[in-house]
Design a protein around this motif. Structure first.
Motif, PDB file in Angstrom:
ATOM      1  N   ALA A   6      32.480 -14.230 -24.887  1.00 51.28           N
ATOM      2  CA  ALA A   6      33.879 -13.923 -25.218  1.00 51.28           C
ATOM      3  C   ALA A   6      34.020 -12.456 -25.585  1.00 51.28           C
ATOM      4  O   ALA A   6      33.146 -11.872 -26.245  1.00 51.28           O
ATOM      5  N   LEU A   7      35.109 -11.849 -25.151  1.00 51.36           N
ATOM      6  CA  LEU A   7      35.379 -10.460 -25.518  1.00 51.36           C
ATOM      7  C   LEU A   7      36.154 -10.358 -26.826  1.00 51.36           C
ATOM      8  O   LEU A   7      36.293  -9.268 -27.372  1.00 51.36           O
ATOM      9  N   TRP A   8      36.658 -11.491 -27.312  1.00 51.82           N
ATOM     10  CA  TRP A   8      37.334 -11.432 -28.604  1.00 51.82           C
ATOM     11  C   TRP A   8      36.302 -11.408 -29.727  1.00 51.82           C
ATOM     12  O   TRP A   8      35.095 -11.553 -29.496  1.00 51.82           O
ATOM     13  N   GLY A   9      36.791 -11.233 -30.947  1.00 50.99           N
ATOM     14  CA  GLY A   9      35.886 -11.099 -32.074  1.00 50.99           C
ATOM     15  C   GLY A   9      36.156 -12.086 -33.186  1.00 50.99           C
ATOM     16  O   GLY A   9      36.735 -13.164 -32.962  1.00 50.99           O
ATOM     17  N   ALA A  10      35.792 -11.710 -34.397  1.00 47.76           N
ATOM     18  CA  ALA A  10      35.798 -12.619 -35.537  1.00 47.76           C
ATOM     19  C   ALA A  10      37.196 -13.109 -35.896  1.00 47.76           C
ATOM     20  O   ALA A  10      37.406 -14.302 -36.147  1.00 47.76           O
ATOM     21  N   ASN A  52      43.155  -6.013 -30.139  1.00 47.81           N
ATOM     22  CA  ASN A  52      42.303  -4.955 -30.692  1.00 47.81           C
ATOM     23  C   ASN A  52      40.826  -5.254 -30.466  1.00 47.81           C
ATOM     24  O   ASN A  52      40.039  -4.378 -30.075  1.00 47.81           O
ATOM     25  N   GLU A  53      40.433  -6.510 -30.708  1.00 47.13           N
ATOM     26  CA  GLU A  53      39.026  -6.889 -30.564  1.00 47.13           C
ATOM     27  C   GLU A  53      38.579  -6.875 -29.110  1.00 47.13           C
ATOM     28  O   GLU A  53      37.457  -6.435 -28.799  1.00 47.13           O
ATOM     29  N   ILE A  87      35.464  -4.507 -24.807  1.00 49.64           N
ATOM     30  CA  ILE A  87      35.404  -3.943 -23.446  1.00 49.64           C
ATOM     31  C   ILE A  87      34.703  -2.592 -23.501  1.00 49.64           C
ATOM     32  O   ILE A  87      33.840  -2.271 -22.666  1.00 49.64           O
ATOM     33  N   ALA A  88      35.062  -1.791 -24.514  1.00 47.59           N
ATOM     34  CA  ALA A  88      34.438  -0.473 -24.678  1.00 47.59           C
ATOM     35  C   ALA A  88      32.944  -0.606 -24.995  1.00 47.59           C
ATOM     36  O   ALA A  88      32.108   0.164 -24.490  1.00 47.59           O
ATOM     37  N   SER A  89      32.600  -1.603 -25.836  1.00 50.57           N
ATOM     38  CA  SER A  89      31.183  -1.825 -26.162  1.00 50.57           C
ATOM     39  C   SER A  89      30.400  -2.187 -24.907  1.00 50.57           C
ATOM     40  O   SER A  89      29.287  -1.674 -24.665  1.00 50.57           O
TER      41      SER A  89
END
Length: 464
Positions: A21-25, A108-109, A114-116
């Motif tokens: 997943a590209l989303w985060g916490a 935002n996440e 994506i940048a990471s």
């Protein structure tokens, strides 16, 4: 999503996130805490948020708050989102916090990850860009989310509904011209009335839709002033001077639409009257469509025991038990869409009144209902046009039969013989099953030559 997990962190601590997943916490917490219904935030709003992030990055770089490299990472990731490359990465439900914070952080996440990924950093590392410090720089959900709804609403209206509505209006104008010489009986209270042409009848529908379209176009103007730069409550805390003007100009440049900064951000953040208003205009369009399709199903009812003045295309069998039955299914589909939108407008009106002090807390509902309504009525409009309205044909034989047998043509005699005598002619014709000419001859209120002159339907329809 993979069953493999990775550990991501936010201000509350750590949480497992699907490995791919590209989303985060914060997005993951939203998935767990708001498992309510199946409705997710419309992609149109996600794309608008991504546009805000790209524009904010450009302005923040210009103002010296982030580096050119950071701005480039944000801009490139945002563009990928706008292009639809990551549509499955936005699972947050409509039924979340009333500000839309989880959706703002979802975007935002995703941008951060994506940048990471692009820079060969670990997902969730917040390297090279942080979802709050960099992607959300100079912003708050409280100004981003309503601005995104406004942008998404305008873009969706202009790109989808308005062009489709224009096509349908053109079809009605074409039908009106084609049928300008077909004289038929009019009806008031669902009872026989004086004549008009079928072209005139259709012209009313075209005019109604043109008026509805103008209402939408006029009221879009209220949505161009954006609250961006107001941040938390409208004061612009943590935002550099002139950020509000610069980001509005940047969004205007990127969208080719006349966005500008709101003169009073307190008002536009605490209340969303402009959005409530545009939803009302969509509701009015639904009311117009409901009237039109109800007319169409009345005029086409039959084919032998109804009016049957119009013949609708036979698109599919109408009954599982009655062979050969054809139903006005496009009318019914549009009627259901319109009914749904009228209900959604009521919800938006109630939601619009939910601005407590400095913030409205019904933002996701407002955005979802507006975008859903626009897409619903655009789809229904296109379906009606292609599958029904373009193929409608007049039943000239039935139209002439009703016109010839109408008692209300007697209205044309009133100026010559008076209302009471004209009424007696109509009553006698009805009681004895006579034609108006026969009844007039029996009562002998005027000679037959004068009767024939006055009773020409063509003289009763006015001028176009």
């Amino acid at each position: 999503m993979s069953n493999m997990k990775r550990l991501e962190k936010d201000s509350l601590g750590s949480i497992d996130v699907p490995n791919d997943a590209l989303w985060g916490a914060q997005t993951q917490r939203s998935i767990l805490n708001f498992a309510i219904g199946n409705e997710v935030i419309p992609l149109e709003i996600i794309f608008a948020i991504a546009q805000i992030k790209a524009s904010a990055a450009h302005v923040n770089n210009h103002l010296g708050l982030i580096t050119t490299e950071t701005a480039q990472f944000i801009t490139e990731a945002s563009l990928e989102i706008i292009e639809g490359k990551h549509n499955d990465q936005f699972p947050v439900r409509v039924w979340q916090t009333g500000s839309g914070t989880q959706t703002n952080m979802n975007v935002n996440e995703v941008i951060s990850n994506i940048a990471s990924k692009r820079s060969n950093n670990t997902l969730g590392s917040h390297k090279p860009i942080h979802p709050n410090d960099h992607v959300n720089c100079s912003q708050s959900t409280n100004d981003v989310f309503p601005a995104a709804i406004q942008i998404a609403t305008i873009v969706t209206l202009k790109d989808t509904l308005i062009p489709e509505l224009t096509k349908l209006i053109d079809v009605f104008h074409q039908k009106s011209k084609e049928w300008k010489d077909i004289i038929k009986i009019g009806r008031t209270h669902l009872q026989d009335a004086v004549p008009l042409t079928l072209g005139q009848e259709v012209s009313a529908w075209a005019s109604q839709l043109e008026t509805a379209l103008k209402r939408i176009e006029i009221n879009i103007e209220e949505l161009y002033p954006l609250p961006l730069g107001g941040t938390a409550i409208g004061t612009g805390i943590n935002t550099p001077k002139d950020f509000d003007n610069l980001i509005a100009l940047e969004i205007a440049k990127q969208t080719n639409l006349p966005f500008k900064t709101a003169a009073n951000k307190f008002a536009i953040m605490a209340s969303h009257d402009g959005l409530v208003n545009i939803m009302s205009q969509i509701k009015l369009l639904a009311v117009t469509f409901l009237k039109i399709v109800n007319d169409l199903r009345l005029l086409s009812c039959g084919p032998r025991a109804g009016l049957s003045e119009l013949q609708l295309p036979a698109n599919e069998p109408g009954s599982s038990i009655m062979p050969g039955k054809i139903n006005p299914t496009q009318c019914e589909a549009m009627a259901m869409v319109c009914t749904q939108i009228i209900g959604m407008d009521t919800s938006v009106s109630i939601a619009g009144s939910g601005g407590h002090l400095q913030m409205n807390v019904y933002k996701p509902l407002i955005g979802y209902n507006i975008i859903t309504s626009i897409n619903l009525i655009q789809n229904a409009c296109k379906s009606c046009r292609e599958n029904m309205i373009e193929g409608i044909q007049p039943n000239k034989e039935k139209i002439k039969q009703f016109l010839d047998n109408s008692l209300m043509l007697v209205t044309a005699l009133s100026p010559s013989i008076g209302y009471e005598k004209a009424s007696k002619i109509a009553q006698l014709a009805h009681e004895k099953n006579l034609s108006l000419r026969q009844a007039s001859s029996q009562l002998n209120y005027l000679d037959q030559e004068e009767f024939d002159k006055l009773m020409s339907p063509k003289s009763m329809i006015g001028s176009d």
